[in-house]
Write an enzyme that holds these catalytic residues in place. Sequence first.
Site, mmCIF file in Angstrom:
data_model
loop_
_atom_site.group_PDB
_atom_site.id
_atom_site.type_symbol
_atom_site.label_atom_id
_atom_site.label_comp_id
_atom_site.label_asym_id
_atom_site.label_seq_id
_atom_site.Cartn_x
_atom_site.Cartn_y
_atom_site.Cartn_z
ATOM 1 C CD GLU A 127 -2.828 -1.057 2.032
ATOM 2 O OE1 GLU A 127 -2.864 -0.276 2.859
ATOM 3 O OE2 GLU A 127 -3.674 -2.155 2.119
ATOM 4 C CG HIS A 159 -8.913 6.010 1.599
ATOM 5 N ND1 HIS A 159 -8.570 6.196 0.598
ATOM 6 C CD2 HIS A 159 -8.125 5.267 2.274
ATOM 7 C CE1 HIS A 159 -7.630 5.168 0.027
ATOM 8 N NE2 HIS A 159 -7.605 4.339 1.336
ATOM 9 N NE ARG A 172 -4.218 5.518 3.465
ATOM 10 C CZ ARG A 172 -4.567 4.675 3.739
ATOM 11 N NH1 ARG A 172 -5.089 5.563 5.260
ATOM 12 N NH2 ARG A 172 -4.976 3.529 3.615
ATOM 13 C CG HIS A 190 -9.561 6.539 5.655
ATOM 14 N ND1 HIS A 190 -10.991 5.734 5.358
ATOM 15 C CD2 HIS A 190 -8.785 5.778 5.743
ATOM 16 C CE1 HIS A 190 -10.069 4.435 5.701
ATOM 17 N NE2 HIS A 190 -8.663 4.820 5.908
ATOM 18 N NE ARG A 237 -4.842 5.651 9.468
ATOM 19 C CZ ARG A 237 -4.744 4.581 8.699
ATOM 20 N NH1 ARG A 237 -4.774 2.779 8.946
ATOM 21 N NH2 ARG A 237 -6.068 4.213 7.658
HETATM 22 P P1 FAD Z 1 -14.427 1.434 15.845
HETATM 23 O O1 FAD Z 1 -13.114 -0.192 15.421
HETATM 24 O O2 FAD Z 1 -14.365 1.831 15.006
HETATM 25 O O3 FAD Z 1 -14.880 0.885 17.085
HETATM 26 C C1 FAD Z 1 -15.004 1.785 17.975
HETATM 27 C C2 FAD Z 1 -16.864 1.157 18.912
HETATM 28 O O4 FAD Z 1 -16.817 1.636 19.649
HETATM 29 C C3 FAD Z 1 -17.547 0.716 18.214
HETATM 30 O O5 FAD Z 1 -17.880 -0.207 18.454
HETATM 31 C C4 FAD Z 1 -18.288 1.520 18.338
HETATM 32 O O6 FAD Z 1 -20.029 1.450 18.076
HETATM 33 C C5 FAD Z 1 -17.442 1.699 19.871
HETATM 34 N N1 FAD Z 1 -18.743 3.436 19.944
HETATM 35 C C6 FAD Z 1 -18.584 3.947 20.078
HETATM 36 N N2 FAD Z 1 -19.126 5.515 20.886
HETATM 37 C C7 FAD Z 1 -19.183 4.848 21.231
HETATM 38 C C8 FAD Z 1 -19.898 5.172 22.751
HETATM 39 N N3 FAD Z 1 -20.343 6.634 23.424
HETATM 40 N N4 FAD Z 1 -20.342 4.285 23.123
HETATM 41 C C9 FAD Z 1 -20.315 3.068 23.482
HETATM 42 N N5 FAD Z 1 -19.783 2.672 21.838
HETATM 43 C C10 FAD Z 1 -19.257 3.473 21.601
HETATM 44 N N6 FAD Z 1 -6.164 0.338 9.184
HETATM 45 C C11 FAD Z 1 -6.166 -0.559 9.177
HETATM 46 O O7 FAD Z 1 -4.799 -0.374 9.478
HETATM 47 N N7 FAD Z 1 -6.192 -1.541 7.438
HETATM 48 C C12 FAD Z 1 -7.396 -1.452 7.212
HETATM 49 O O8 FAD Z 1 -7.372 -2.008 5.864
HETATM 50 C C13 FAD Z 1 -8.379 0.067 7.022
HETATM 51 N N8 FAD Z 1 -9.147 -0.496 6.394
HETATM 52 C C14 FAD Z 1 -10.174 0.626 6.463
HETATM 53 C C15 FAD Z 1 -11.581 1.095 5.047
HETATM 54 C C16 FAD Z 1 -12.770 1.565 6.159
HETATM 55 C C17 FAD Z 1 -13.373 2.166 5.127
HETATM 56 C C18 FAD Z 1 -12.678 2.860 7.572
HETATM 57 C C19 FAD Z 1 -13.555 3.054 7.422
HETATM 58 C C20 FAD Z 1 -11.113 2.483 7.895
HETATM 59 C C21 FAD Z 1 -10.319 1.795 7.954
HETATM 60 N N9 FAD Z 1 -9.337 1.816 8.603
HETATM 61 C C22 FAD Z 1 -8.402 0.754 8.661
HETATM 62 C C23 FAD Z 1 -9.184 2.258 9.991
HETATM 63 C C24 FAD Z 1 -9.554 1.450 11.043
HETATM 64 O O9 FAD Z 1 -10.311 0.452 10.490
HETATM 65 C C25 FAD Z 1 -10.101 2.244 12.383
HETATM 66 O O10 FAD Z 1 -8.869 2.507 12.715
HETATM 67 C C26 FAD Z 1 -9.805 0.790 13.412
HETATM 68 O O11 FAD Z 1 -10.833 -0.388 12.970
HETATM 69 C C27 FAD Z 1 -10.277 1.223 14.628
HETATM 70 O O12 FAD Z 1 -10.454 0.695 15.464
HETATM 71 P P2 FAD Z 1 -11.307 1.117 16.674
HETATM 72 O O13 FAD Z 1 -11.094 -0.435 17.613
HETATM 73 O O14 FAD Z 1 -10.542 2.023 17.465
HETATM 74 O O15 FAD Z 1 -13.041 1.313 16.841
HETATM 75 C C1 SIN Z 2 -7.807 1.024 2.235
HETATM 76 O O1 SIN Z 2 -7.731 -0.250 1.932
HETATM 77 O O2 SIN Z 2 -7.379 1.603 1.467
HETATM 78 C C2 SIN Z 2 -7.543 1.942 3.815
HETATM 79 C C3 SIN Z 2 -6.023 0.987 4.894
HETATM 80 C C4 SIN Z 2 -6.258 1.736 6.305
HETATM 81 O O3 SIN Z 2 -7.017 2.824 5.814
HETATM 82 O O4 SIN Z 2 -4.658 1.519 6.003
#
Ligand code: FAD
Ligand code: SIN
Length: 536
Positions: free
Chosen positions: A112, A240, A290, A351, A386
């Site tokens: 990537e 993104h 990015r 993103h 990032r």
């Molecule tokens: P999240 O997975 O967002 O989970 C947050 C949780 O908190 C959810 O369950 C939500 O409901 C809960 N929550 C929020 N506020 C409250 C509240 N007030 N009370 C109770 N619950 C609450 N990163 C990579 O490294 N590789 C990738 O390929 C990649 N692809 C991506 C593609 C997309 C479309 C997106 C949007 C992001 C991508 N990212 C990627 C970024 C990555 O997915 C996220 O940064 C990561 O999943 C965040 O994980 P997390 O557990 O911190 O939060």
């Molecule tokens: C992607 O698949 O382009 C998302 C990867 C990332 O947000 O790290």
Amino acid sequence: MEVATDYLVLGSGIAGLSFALKAAQHGTVAVVTKKERAESSTNYAQGGIAAVLSPDDSFELHVEDTLKAGAGLCHRDAVELVVKEGPRMVRELIEWGVEFTRREGKLALSREGGHSRDRIVHVSDLTGREIERALLERVKEHGNIEVYENHIAIDLITEHHVFGVKGVPKGHITCWGAYVLNTQTGLVKKFLAKVVLLATGGSGRTYLHTTNPRIATGDGIAMVFRAGGKVGNLEFMQFHPTALYRPDANPDEPAFLISEAVRGYGGVLVNRKGEPFMEKYHHMGSLAPRDAVARAIDQEMKRSGEPCVYLDVTHKDPEETKARFPNIYARCLEAGIDITEEPIPVVPAAHYMCGGVATDLWGRTSIRNLYAVGEAALTGVHGANRLASNSLLEALVFSDRAFRDSLPRAQEPEKFPDVPDWSEENVFNAEEWVLLSHDRDEIRRLMWDYVGIVRSNYRLQRALRRIRLIAKEVEEFYRRTKVTMDLIELRNLVQVAELIVRCALARKESRGLHYTTDYPELDPRWQRDTILQKKP
Ligand code: FAD
Ligand code: SIN
């Protein structure tokens, strides 16, 4: 009503669930999550997880790529420990049941933007869905974990709630849990815990166009700031470069992501005439980091007046493309685009939040008993931009560290103060959703128009004045209205929007994702984090 537990985990994405699985070996865990349990950014992750897993790669190279993308603001110690833990974290996911894509029996690695080697493990283009599935299955098997779906945390419980405003200490504040609304019954419960883990994810919904699901309203950052904790680097919202462009897009729905892995696979960014343009902007071309790609696209669109640019994979073998990106192929086809035959129209979209709740290398925040991990946290790993696929990795590593650090605390005897019940005296039921939705839309549009990829002081000041006006109205409304999920999220959204603008105004240089026409790039005097904390 009261729930007392050893660990309270706010959020059920990769950060919250991986912590819960480890904590549950030693105590009781309540996982509070505001929608259904799988709904999270994690569930939509496409590209995968960066980790050093091939003989031609090394920790040094992954560290250097991360530091380079981060534009001088990453904390080297945080980057090094995350990178070194990569292989162990991937092994742990496999033990939990994640079925990564393999080629000839070995983990398939993709490339990537900003990476100098192939190092992204993935599950075709649906990596996050598979991770979330596997973690939730393990959670279901665990008797010590209770998941509270449709429960939204409103505020952290600190001295402020127990002893009143005058009882808030000058030094460290302590967190004993959170007030949580059951969105199905309308009841607010007290959750009390010896250790509280904030894993509430990102804040992309502060912007009109975003790849983030609806949950990403920055709740954790807003709660910590209100409680008096430190937050920072919020000027670094990552755009993104390649979200699918639809002229009739509904901004309430997340913009569909065209994974960066498509460029790693050989996809080339072109203009309407089919001419590649990235080489003009960066020596890594379409695979530049990015911030550089998003800015180049922004400039191309402004220069040409076109609403999008294109990502072209038509020169690749169609069957291979379909096999590597089945989800992207199907979603584009639904939108009337056969990616094997025509270029994909793409635009940048908000993103990933590189800033967040400030932590040390163990995920400890400035509030006692409170840890922050995942996208909600500012750990020092991402700096000003990032590196792709480093966030799932960072979430796993810091959840692991927070678990290890908090273990002795969770094993101490329970000692909670007398926390008052949630009070809603003098509030009324208001059917004023139209006001809330109007405020929410206005904030998201303001942020998109004035606090986007290219910024200026004039626009930031204009945004701040308007956001503060909305914030005042929302706070007044909040004080006299029964809490609902929409109101809680709006209050957080406007709070985080204000903090993003304040951080952006504080940084008097252009660096990484914060690019302003008013200041030069990379002024060494500003090579430091932007930290904000409410005045006591
Ligand atoms: P999240 O997975 O967002 O989970 C947050 C949780 O908190 C959810 O369950 C939500 O409901 C809960 N929550 C929020 N506020 C409250 C509240 N007030 N009370 C109770 N619950 C609450 N990163 C990579 O490294 N590789 C990738 O390929 C990649 N692809 C991506 C593609 C997309 C479309 C997106 C949007 C992001 C991508 N990212 C990627 C970024 C990555 O997915 C996220 O940064 C990561 O999943 C965040 O994980 P997390 O557990 O911190 O939060
Ligand atoms: C992607 O698949 O382009 C998302 C990867 C990332 O947000 O790290």
